[in-house]
Design a protein around this motif. Structure first.
Motif, PDB file in Angstrom:
ATOM      1  N   ILE A 129      51.785  64.929  67.770  1.00  0.00           N
ATOM      2  CA  ILE A 129      51.890  63.483  68.015  1.00  0.00           C
ATOM      3  C   ILE A 129      51.224  63.199  69.353  1.00  0.00           C
ATOM      4  N   SER A 130      50.169  62.391  69.329  1.00  0.00           N
ATOM      5  CA  SER A 130      49.414  62.136  70.553  1.00  0.00           C
ATOM      6  C   SER A 130      49.953  60.940  71.338  1.00  0.00           C
ATOM      7  N   ALA A 131      50.748  60.091  70.693  1.00  0.00           N
ATOM      8  CA  ALA A 131      51.302  58.927  71.387  1.00  0.00           C
ATOM      9  C   ALA A 131      52.250  59.396  72.489  1.00  0.00           C
ATOM     10  N   ARG A 132      52.333  58.609  73.538  1.00  0.00           N
ATOM     11  CA  ARG A 132      53.213  58.935  74.656  1.00  0.00           C
ATOM     12  C   ARG A 132      54.631  58.495  74.288  1.00  0.00           C
ATOM     13  N   ILE A 133      55.479  59.453  73.990  1.00  0.00           N
ATOM     14  CA  ILE A 133      56.831  59.180  73.515  1.00  0.00           C
ATOM     15  C   ILE A 133      57.831  59.640  74.571  1.00  0.00           C
ATOM     16  N   SER A 134      58.781  58.778  74.871  1.00  0.00           N
ATOM     17  CA  SER A 134      59.848  59.091  75.812  1.00  0.00           C
ATOM     18  C   SER A 134      61.163  59.197  75.038  1.00  0.00           C
ATOM     19  N   PRO A 135      62.228  59.665  75.675  1.00  0.00           N
ATOM     20  CA  PRO A 135      63.523  59.658  74.995  1.00  0.00           C
ATOM     21  C   PRO A 135      63.919  58.258  74.521  1.00  0.00           C
ATOM     22  N   HIS A 136      63.585  57.234  75.290  1.00  0.00           N
ATOM     23  CA  HIS A 136      63.928  55.870  74.878  1.00  0.00           C
ATOM     24  C   HIS A 136      63.118  55.441  73.650  1.00  0.00           C
ATOM     25  N   SER A 137      61.917  55.970  73.504  1.00  0.00           N
ATOM     26  CA  SER A 137      61.110  55.673  72.316  1.00  0.00           C
ATOM     27  C   SER A 137      61.828  56.133  71.050  1.00  0.00           C
ATOM     28  N   LEU A 138      62.601  57.212  71.160  1.00  0.00           N
ATOM     29  CA  LEU A 138      63.349  57.696  69.999  1.00  0.00           C
ATOM     30  C   LEU A 138      64.488  56.747  69.638  1.00  0.00           C
ATOM     31  N   ARG A 139      65.006  56.037  70.617  1.00  0.00           N
ATOM     32  CA  ARG A 139      66.002  54.992  70.337  1.00  0.00           C
ATOM     33  C   ARG A 139      65.340  53.874  69.530  1.00  0.00           C
ATOM     34  N   HIS A 140      64.118  53.523  69.884  1.00  0.00           N
ATOM     35  CA  HIS A 140      63.352  52.532  69.118  1.00  0.00           C
ATOM     36  C   HIS A 140      63.062  53.057  67.712  1.00  0.00           C
ATOM     37  N   THR A 141      62.773  54.342  67.608  1.00  0.00           N
ATOM     38  CA  THR A 141      62.537  54.953  66.302  1.00  0.00           C
ATOM     39  C   THR A 141      63.773  54.809  65.426  1.00  0.00           C
ATOM     40  N   TYR A 142      64.936  55.080  65.987  1.00  0.00           N
ATOM     41  CA  TYR A 142      66.202  54.969  65.249  1.00  0.00           C
ATOM     42  C   TYR A 142      66.377  53.559  64.693  1.00  0.00           C
ATOM     43  N   VAL A 143      66.175  52.563  65.535  1.00  0.00           N
ATOM     44  CA  VAL A 143      66.364  51.170  65.101  1.00  0.00           C
ATOM     45  C   VAL A 143      65.319  50.787  64.062  1.00  0.00           C
ATOM     46  N   THR A 144      64.080  51.196  64.259  1.00  0.00           N
ATOM     47  CA  THR A 144      63.019  50.876  63.310  1.00  0.00           C
ATOM     48  C   THR A 144      63.300  51.490  61.944  1.00  0.00           C
ATOM     49  N   GLN A 145      63.721  52.759  61.930  1.00  0.00           N
ATOM     50  CA  GLN A 145      64.025  53.418  60.660  1.00  0.00           C
ATOM     51  C   GLN A 145      65.212  52.756  59.970  1.00  0.00           C
ATOM     52  N   LEU A 146      66.199  52.339  60.744  1.00  0.00           N
ATOM     53  CA  LEU A 146      67.356  51.642  60.182  1.00  0.00           C
ATOM     54  C   LEU A 146      66.931  50.320  59.559  1.00  0.00           C
ATOM     55  N   LEU A 147      66.100  49.570  60.250  1.00  0.00           N
ATOM     56  CA  LEU A 147      65.620  48.299  59.705  1.00  0.00           C
ATOM     57  C   LEU A 147      64.777  48.505  58.447  1.00  0.00           C
ATOM     58  N   ASP A 148      63.971  49.565  58.429  1.00  0.00           N
ATOM     59  CA  ASP A 148      63.183  49.861  57.236  1.00  0.00           C
ATOM     60  C   ASP A 148      64.089  50.161  56.036  1.00  0.00           C
ATOM     61  N   CYS A 149      65.195  50.844  56.282  1.00  0.00           N
ATOM     62  CA  CYS A 149      66.150  51.136  55.194  1.00  0.00           C
ATOM     63  C   CYS A 149      66.824  49.859  54.702  1.00  0.00           C
ATOM     64  N   LEU A 150      67.054  48.921  55.597  1.00  0.00           N
ATOM     65  CA  LEU A 150      67.750  47.680  55.242  1.00  0.00           C
ATOM     66  C   LEU A 150      66.822  46.608  54.688  1.00  0.00           C
ATOM     67  N   ARG A 151      65.516  46.807  54.801  1.00  0.00           N
ATOM     68  CA  ARG A 151      64.548  45.791  54.393  1.00  0.00           C
ATOM     69  C   ARG A 151      64.778  45.257  52.974  1.00  0.00           C
ATOM     70  N   PRO A 152      65.005  46.112  51.951  1.00  0.00           N
ATOM     71  CA  PRO A 152      65.233  45.555  50.605  1.00  0.00           C
ATOM     72  C   PRO A 152      66.454  44.642  50.543  1.00  0.00           C
ATOM     73  N   PHE A 153      67.496  44.983  51.281  1.00  0.00           N
ATOM     74  CA  PHE A 153      68.712  44.165  51.275  1.00  0.00           C
ATOM     75  C   PHE A 153      68.494  42.844  52.005  1.00  0.00           C
ATOM     76  N   ILE A 154      67.698  42.888  53.071  1.00  0.00           N
ATOM     77  CA  ILE A 154      67.388  41.663  53.818  1.00  0.00           C
ATOM     78  C   ILE A 154      66.581  40.720  52.931  1.00  0.00           C
ATOM     79  N   VAL A 155      65.614  41.258  52.208  1.00  0.00           N
ATOM     80  CA  VAL A 155      64.791  40.436  51.315  1.00  0.00           C
ATOM     81  C   VAL A 155      65.660  39.821  50.224  1.00  0.00           C
TER      82      VAL A 155
END
Length: 163
Positions: A129-155
């Motif tokens: 992974i070439s992007a500059r990732i910090s520990p806080h970026s993984l917190r963003h990853t967690y939220v993004t993945q959660l939202l992706d899982c919820l997307r069908p229900f939101i729609v």
């Protein structure tokens, strides 16, 4: 003194799903400490300080589920349920110890945020992974993945509310 303006939205990016899978795979190859850290940050969405302050005594069970007791921001206690893969990673990092810090350095001392950031960088490098990732970026990853899982229900909810 004039303060710099801060954007209203965060510019921190998380990992995509496939990048996160590669990140977890690389963390597994780097050892139990790296895998436990990756799970605490990316699978549970903990802050790096919360992850570094986890003690083995904070692991427990409630109503038949494995849980982790943490002190969140502002000293607020929270109980976090552990998915099975996360519990396994934490057990591997614990080894045969029954007390003390869960995440340790090579010398046996408690991991700090700087060591955690170094492990995240090394894990990204190992995952390609070439992007500059910090520990806080993984917190963003967690939220993004959660939202992706919820997307069908939101729609579906949006469709129901417009009818």
């Amino acid at each position: 003194m004039r303060r710099p303006t801060v954007p209203a939205e965060s510019t921190t990016l998380g990992l995509t799903y496939l990048e996160f899978v590669a990140f977890l795979h690389a963390a597994n190859s780097l050892g139990p400490n790296a895998l436990a850290l990756a799970n605490l940050l990316g699978m549970l969405g903990l802050r790096v300080s919360e992850a570094c302050h986890v003690d083995i005594e904070h692991l427990g069970e409630q109503r038949g589920h494995r849980v982790l007791q943490i002190l969140g921001k502002g000293g607020k206690p929270a109980t976090v349920p552990l998915p099975v893969p996360v519990a396994r990673a934490l057990d591997a990092a614990r080894g045969d110890r029954d007390q003390g810090p869960l995440l340790r350095t090579r010398t046996g001392r408690r991991m700090d945020r700087h060591t955690a950031a170094r492990i995240v960088s090394n894990t990204c490098r190992a995952a390609g992974i070439s992007a500059r990732i910090s520990p806080h970026s993984l917190r963003h990853t967690y939220v993004t993945q959660l939202l992706d899982c919820l997307r069908p229900f939101i729609v579906l909810h949006q469709l129901d509310s417009t009818s």
